[in-house]
Design a protein around this motif. Sequence first.
Motif, PDB file in Angstrom:
ATOM      1  N   GLN A 151      58.533  25.907  28.847  1.00 34.43           N
ATOM      2  CA  GLN A 151      57.401  26.843  28.752  1.00 34.43           C
ATOM      3  C   GLN A 151      56.101  26.144  29.138  1.00 34.43           C
ATOM      4  O   GLN A 151      55.302  26.688  29.892  1.00 34.43           O
ATOM      5  CB  GLN A 151      57.303  27.378  27.323  1.00 34.43           C
ATOM      6  CG  GLN A 151      56.168  28.350  27.108  1.00 34.43           C
ATOM      7  CD  GLN A 151      56.086  28.818  25.647  1.00 34.43           C
ATOM      8  OE1 GLN A 151      56.774  28.298  24.787  1.00 34.43           O
ATOM      9  NE2 GLN A 151      55.244  29.785  25.405  1.00 34.43           N
ATOM     10  N   MET A 152      55.900  24.933  28.649  1.00 31.16           N
ATOM     11  CA  MET A 152      54.675  24.199  28.981  1.00 31.16           C
ATOM     12  C   MET A 152      54.639  23.821  30.457  1.00 31.16           C
ATOM     13  O   MET A 152      53.585  23.847  31.086  1.00 31.16           O
ATOM     14  CB  MET A 152      54.566  22.946  28.108  1.00 31.16           C
ATOM     15  CG  MET A 152      54.308  23.262  26.640  1.00 31.16           C
ATOM     16  SD  MET A 152      54.364  21.807  25.579  1.00 31.16           S
ATOM     17  CE  MET A 152      52.877  20.971  26.089  1.00 31.16           C
ATOM     18  N   ASN A 170      59.697  28.338  38.769  1.00 28.22           N
ATOM     19  CA  ASN A 170      60.350  29.423  38.045  1.00 28.22           C
ATOM     20  C   ASN A 170      61.853  29.410  38.276  1.00 28.22           C
ATOM     21  O   ASN A 170      62.617  29.719  37.384  1.00 28.22           O
ATOM     22  CB  ASN A 170      59.770  30.779  38.435  1.00 28.22           C
ATOM     23  CG  ASN A 170      58.375  30.990  37.863  1.00 28.22           C
ATOM     24  OD1 ASN A 170      58.029  30.365  36.878  1.00 28.22           O
ATOM     25  ND2 ASN A 170      57.601  31.839  38.501  1.00 28.22           N
ATOM     26  N   GLN A 175      50.518  26.510  21.167  1.00 30.84           N
ATOM     27  CA  GLN A 175      51.300  25.293  21.331  1.00 30.84           C
ATOM     28  C   GLN A 175      51.354  24.510  20.024  1.00 30.84           C
ATOM     29  O   GLN A 175      52.408  23.993  19.643  1.00 30.84           O
ATOM     30  CB  GLN A 175      50.704  24.424  22.440  1.00 30.84           C
ATOM     31  CG  GLN A 175      50.891  24.998  23.821  1.00 30.84           C
ATOM     32  CD  GLN A 175      50.256  24.148  24.905  1.00 30.84           C
ATOM     33  OE1 GLN A 175      49.523  23.219  24.606  1.00 30.84           O
ATOM     34  NE2 GLN A 175      50.542  24.464  26.156  1.00 30.84           N
ATOM     35  N   ASN A 198      55.942  25.455  32.924  1.00 29.76           N
ATOM     36  CA  ASN A 198      55.888  26.623  33.804  1.00 29.76           C
ATOM     37  C   ASN A 198      54.655  27.485  33.598  1.00 29.76           C
ATOM     38  O   ASN A 198      54.567  28.566  34.157  1.00 29.76           O
ATOM     39  CB  ASN A 198      57.135  27.487  33.597  1.00 29.76           C
ATOM     40  CG  ASN A 198      58.358  26.803  34.131  1.00 29.76           C
ATOM     41  OD1 ASN A 198      58.299  26.101  35.131  1.00 29.76           O
ATOM     42  ND2 ASN A 198      59.473  26.960  33.445  1.00 29.76           N
ATOM     43  N   GLN A 199      53.714  27.038  32.807  1.00 35.60           N
ATOM     44  CA  GLN A 199      52.530  27.858  32.606  1.00 35.60           C
ATOM     45  C   GLN A 199      51.637  27.831  33.844  1.00 35.60           C
ATOM     46  O   GLN A 199      51.641  26.884  34.616  1.00 35.60           O
ATOM     47  CB  GLN A 199      51.777  27.432  31.348  1.00 35.60           C
ATOM     48  CG  GLN A 199      51.200  26.051  31.380  1.00 35.60           C
ATOM     49  CD  GLN A 199      50.513  25.713  30.057  1.00 35.60           C
ATOM     50  OE1 GLN A 199      50.038  26.604  29.374  1.00 35.60           O
ATOM     51  NE2 GLN A 199      50.480  24.450  29.723  1.00 35.60           N
ATOM     52  N   ASP A 200      50.884  28.855  34.007  1.00 36.29           N
ATOM     53  CA  ASP A 200      49.966  28.995  35.143  1.00 36.29           C
ATOM     54  C   ASP A 200      48.825  27.994  34.968  1.00 36.29           C
ATOM     55  O   ASP A 200      48.108  28.042  33.965  1.00 36.29           O
ATOM     56  CB  ASP A 200      49.432  30.429  35.181  1.00 36.29           C
ATOM     57  CG  ASP A 200      48.524  30.685  36.374  1.00 36.29           C
ATOM     58  OD1 ASP A 200      48.366  29.783  37.218  1.00 36.29           O
ATOM     59  OD2 ASP A 200      47.980  31.808  36.450  1.00 36.29           O
ATOM     60  N   PRO A 255      46.027  28.556  31.590  1.00 37.22           N
ATOM     61  CA  PRO A 255      46.969  27.884  30.692  1.00 37.22           C
ATOM     62  C   PRO A 255      47.126  28.606  29.353  1.00 37.22           C
ATOM     63  O   PRO A 255      46.271  29.399  28.965  1.00 37.22           O
ATOM     64  CB  PRO A 255      46.349  26.500  30.492  1.00 37.22           C
ATOM     65  CG  PRO A 255      44.903  26.681  30.780  1.00 37.22           C
ATOM     66  CD  PRO A 255      44.811  27.794  31.782  1.00 37.22           C
ATOM     67  N   GLN A 256      48.218  28.279  28.677  1.00 30.63           N
ATOM     68  CA  GLN A 256      48.499  28.869  27.374  1.00 30.63           C
ATOM     69  C   GLN A 256      47.463  28.399  26.361  1.00 30.63           C
ATOM     70  O   GLN A 256      46.946  27.289  26.432  1.00 30.63           O
ATOM     71  CB  GLN A 256      49.905  28.454  26.925  1.00 30.63           C
ATOM     72  CG  GLN A 256      50.360  29.091  25.656  1.00 30.63           C
ATOM     73  CD  GLN A 256      51.762  28.631  25.269  1.00 30.63           C
ATOM     74  OE1 GLN A 256      52.241  27.646  25.796  1.00 30.63           O
ATOM     75  NE2 GLN A 256      52.380  29.344  24.362  1.00 30.63           N
TER      76      GLN A 256
END
Length: 157
Positions: free
Chosen positions: A46-47, A14, A61, A49-51, A55-56
């Motif tokens: 963004q990709m 982050n 995407q 840093n995703q959890d 995931p997103q």
Amino acid sequence: MATTIDNTALNTVNGVAASSATKSTKSTTAGGTLDKDTFLQLLVTQMGNQDPLNPQDNSEQIAQLAQFSSLEQMTNMVTAITKVGALVQNMDTSVLVGQVSSMIGKTVTWTDDAGKTSSTGIVQSVSLAGSVPTILTKVTGDDTEHEVAIGNITKIS
């Protein structure tokens, strides 16, 4: 303990994301617009840093990649249209110069820029003043040379 390591890793990521976002903001504020490189940087950040445990959604995407592709294609089209416009303008000028060159040796009558004084002379040559074709004439009788804009010609004989 594993939770602490994950949080530390996420905070480090982050922190990098925050500095990347700051750099992007600085570059876009100076230019005033977002370009495709900035969009791609934001998408990659963004990709990255995703959890990993949450995931997103893939559909988001895919939608963002489709937007990126559309943006790139529109940018390419604008560039191509601009080049075609310049080519057409050059062709128009070339055709006009070719047509005007047929006036060499002919007698022309023209008015001055105010439209009050009329003169007659023989066309000696054709030139481009900026993007406007002009003719060089010698006035009948006194052999003075005048550069005349095509729009000022009133008679060709």
